[in-house]
Design a protein around this motif. Structure first.
Motif, PDB file in Angstrom:
ATOM      1  N   ARG A   1      28.556  78.933 -54.170  1.00  0.00           N
ATOM      2  CA  ARG A   1      27.656  77.787 -54.012  1.00  0.00           C
ATOM      3  C   ARG A   1      28.350  76.640 -53.287  1.00  0.00           C
ATOM      4  O   ARG A   1      27.790  76.014 -52.385  1.00  0.00           O
ATOM      5  N   SER A   2      29.610  76.371 -53.676  1.00  0.00           N
ATOM      6  CA  SER A   2      30.365  75.292 -53.047  1.00  0.00           C
ATOM      7  C   SER A   2      30.585  75.552 -51.564  1.00  0.00           C
ATOM      8  O   SER A   2      30.469  74.657 -50.727  1.00  0.00           O
ATOM      9  N   MET A   3      30.878  76.826 -51.212  1.00  0.00           N
ATOM     10  CA  MET A   3      31.164  77.170 -49.821  1.00  0.00           C
ATOM     11  C   MET A   3      29.920  77.248 -48.952  1.00  0.00           C
ATOM     12  O   MET A   3      29.939  76.876 -47.784  1.00  0.00           O
ATOM     13  N   CYS A   4      28.809  77.746 -49.516  1.00  0.00           N
ATOM     14  CA  CYS A   4      27.658  78.136 -48.695  1.00  0.00           C
ATOM     15  C   CYS A   4      26.521  77.124 -48.657  1.00  0.00           C
ATOM     16  O   CYS A   4      25.733  77.116 -47.699  1.00  0.00           O
ATOM     17  N   CYS A   5      26.390  76.290 -49.682  1.00  0.00           N
ATOM     18  CA  CYS A   5      25.221  75.409 -49.748  1.00  0.00           C
ATOM     19  C   CYS A   5      25.337  74.288 -48.717  1.00  0.00           C
ATOM     20  O   CYS A   5      26.297  73.513 -48.710  1.00  0.00           O
TER      21      CYS A   5
ATOM     22  N   SER B   1      18.460  70.131 -52.309  1.00  0.00           N
ATOM     23  CA  SER B   1      17.339  71.047 -52.528  1.00  0.00           C
ATOM     24  C   SER B   1      17.689  72.073 -53.599  1.00  0.00           C
ATOM     25  O   SER B   1      18.858  72.443 -53.758  1.00  0.00           O
ATOM     26  N   THR B   2      16.687  72.543 -54.325  1.00  0.00           N
ATOM     27  CA  THR B   2      16.888  73.694 -55.202  1.00  0.00           C
ATOM     28  C   THR B   2      16.747  74.949 -54.351  1.00  0.00           C
ATOM     29  O   THR B   2      16.106  74.937 -53.301  1.00  0.00           O
ATOM     30  N   CYS B   3      17.359  76.045 -54.795  1.00  0.00           N
ATOM     31  CA  CYS B   3      17.361  77.265 -53.982  1.00  0.00           C
ATOM     32  C   CYS B   3      15.963  77.758 -53.609  1.00  0.00           C
ATOM     33  O   CYS B   3      15.727  78.125 -52.457  1.00  0.00           O
TER      34      CYS B   3
ATOM     35  N   ASN C   1      17.457  79.693 -47.895  1.00  0.00           N
ATOM     36  CA  ASN C   1      17.730  80.593 -49.023  1.00  0.00           C
ATOM     37  C   ASN C   1      17.706  82.076 -48.654  1.00  0.00           C
ATOM     38  O   ASN C   1      18.258  82.903 -49.368  1.00  0.00           O
ATOM     39  N   LYS C   2      17.077  82.435 -47.544  1.00  0.00           N
ATOM     40  CA  LYS C   2      17.016  83.853 -47.167  1.00  0.00           C
ATOM     41  C   LYS C   2      18.291  84.338 -46.480  1.00  0.00           C
ATOM     42  O   LYS C   2      18.508  85.537 -46.327  1.00  0.00           O
ATOM     43  N   THR C   3      19.141  83.404 -46.029  1.00  0.00           N
ATOM     44  CA  THR C   3      20.375  83.785 -45.342  1.00  0.00           C
ATOM     45  C   THR C   3      21.628  83.318 -46.076  1.00  0.00           C
ATOM     46  O   THR C   3      22.730  83.672 -45.688  1.00  0.00           O
ATOM     47  N   CYS C   4      21.475  82.542 -47.125  1.00  0.00           N
ATOM     48  CA  CYS C   4      22.608  81.993 -47.873  1.00  0.00           C
ATOM     49  C   CYS C   4      23.201  83.048 -48.809  1.00  0.00           C
ATOM     50  O   CYS C   4      22.469  83.688 -49.586  1.00  0.00           O
TER      51      CYS C   4
ATOM     52  N   SER D   1      22.583  82.123 -52.573  1.00  0.00           N
ATOM     53  CA  SER D   1      21.185  82.299 -52.976  1.00  0.00           C
ATOM     54  C   SER D   1      20.834  83.773 -53.094  1.00  0.00           C
ATOM     55  O   SER D   1      20.195  84.207 -54.057  1.00  0.00           O
ATOM     56  N   TYR D   2      21.286  84.577 -52.127  1.00  0.00           N
ATOM     57  CA  TYR D   2      20.950  86.002 -52.144  1.00  0.00           C
ATOM     58  C   TYR D   2      21.592  86.719 -53.331  1.00  0.00           C
ATOM     59  O   TYR D   2      20.958  87.539 -53.997  1.00  0.00           O
TER      60      TYR D   2
END
Length: 306
Positions: A37-41, A46-48, A54-57, A60-61
């Motif tokens: 979450r720290s690296m990718c968000c 926003s919430t996921c 969210n479809k490429t994170c 989230s995936y």
């Protein structure tokens, strides 16, 4: 029915001998999610479910696994089974001090593409430290198909072959009467008539395996046939059972409370006429785990046929 998967074996070395006061897989799962979450968000306000990305994170995936409300896989639910499971060869012993730890992360479908992100999340976890003692660790090997894919520091060789599980082509071909011994390496957790229990029948168990296979194939592979009624009609029995109920405590950061993740431990023997399809369900359970909370390392099993 078909799903692509990859077993990834991580080997960790601690900076000193450490007392494992909590199941290591529970903590590693939590640290993996936190660091992903720290690296990718890139949209932290926003919430996921509402996020544009969210479809490429990767986070989230892997950890949110968002489904549309009108999905046919898990009707009425907005989140699916996560595309990974944890397992380890060593049975967790909270009274034992350890210097090394190796575990397996099994990834399904598109989750395999996120392996470099996952590796980076564990590198960060090693620098933060693990357990109450915050003992640091380093990753000494990362193996796929028996080969170390760790190249130098912080680099993976992603040129590896994935594995494939397929439901048997000759689905209804019956074998002669057989005995199948099933052993749980970690608690198997599933509901019978709405309750978690160790008092299940052979058909209940096979339904549990089928639900796992169906969900994995619908979400991360291919699913073209429904065998619900076929599994329900089976005349197989449990001849011997030696099971106990084991609870494990997990602190949920999302729900901000400690939770019990209990399940059946031990072994049992099934007897009856099994089809190719049912044997293939046992094989997938050996690969991917069965029941609830496989992403915590639960539901790991093995079987032997006589």
């Amino acid at each position: 029915m078909q799903v692509i998967y990859l077993h990834v074996n991580f080997f960790l070395k601690f900076e000193r001998t450490v007392f494992a006061d909590t199941n290591p897989l529970f903590i590693l799962r939590s640290m993996m999610g936190k660091n992903l979450r720290s690296m990718c968000c890139i949209s932290k306000k926003s919430t996921c479910p509402e996020c544009l990305y969210n479809k490429t994170c990767a986070y989230s995936y892997l950890f949110e696994t968002i489904l549309p409300q009108d999905n046919s896989t898990l009707p009425g639910r907005n989140r699916g089974s996560h595309p990974f499971s944890f397992s380890e060869k060593q049975n967790f012993n909270h009274k034992k001090q350890i210097e090394t730890l190796d575990f397996t992360l099994t990834l399904f479908g598109k989750a395999i593409d996120y392996l470099p992100y996952i590796y980076a999340s564990f590198v960060r976890a090693g620098k933060d430290g693990i357990f109450k003692s915050r003992t640091k660790f380093e990753i000494t090997k990362v193996c796929c198909n028996g080969k170390d894919i760790l190249i130098g520091e912080n680099k993976l060789n992603t040129d590896f072959e994935c594995c494939e599980w397929k439901g048997s082509e000759n689905v209804f071909e019956q074998h002669t009467e057989k005995e199948i011994l099933v052993e749980f390496h970690s608690p198997l957790r599933f509901k019978v008539n709405g309750k978690y229990t160790k008092d299940f029948s052979a058909v209940d168990f096979m339904k549990c395996l089928y639900r796992r296979a169906k969900t994995l194939c619908q979400l991360y592979g291919e699913f073209d046939s429904d065998f619900d009624e076929y599994i329900s009609d089976k005349s197989i029995t449990i001849e011997e059972k030696s099971l106990v109920w084991r609870d494990s405590m997990h602190y949920s950061a999302r729900q901000k409370t400690a939770m019990e993740l209990g399940g059946s431990m031990g072994s049992f023997k099934m007897k009856g006429v099994f089809s190719n399809f049912e044997i293939s369900l046992l094989e997938l359970a050996k690969i991917a785990g069965a029941g609830k909370n496989t992403n915590f390392g639960l539901g790991q099993l093995d079987y032997w046929i006589r």
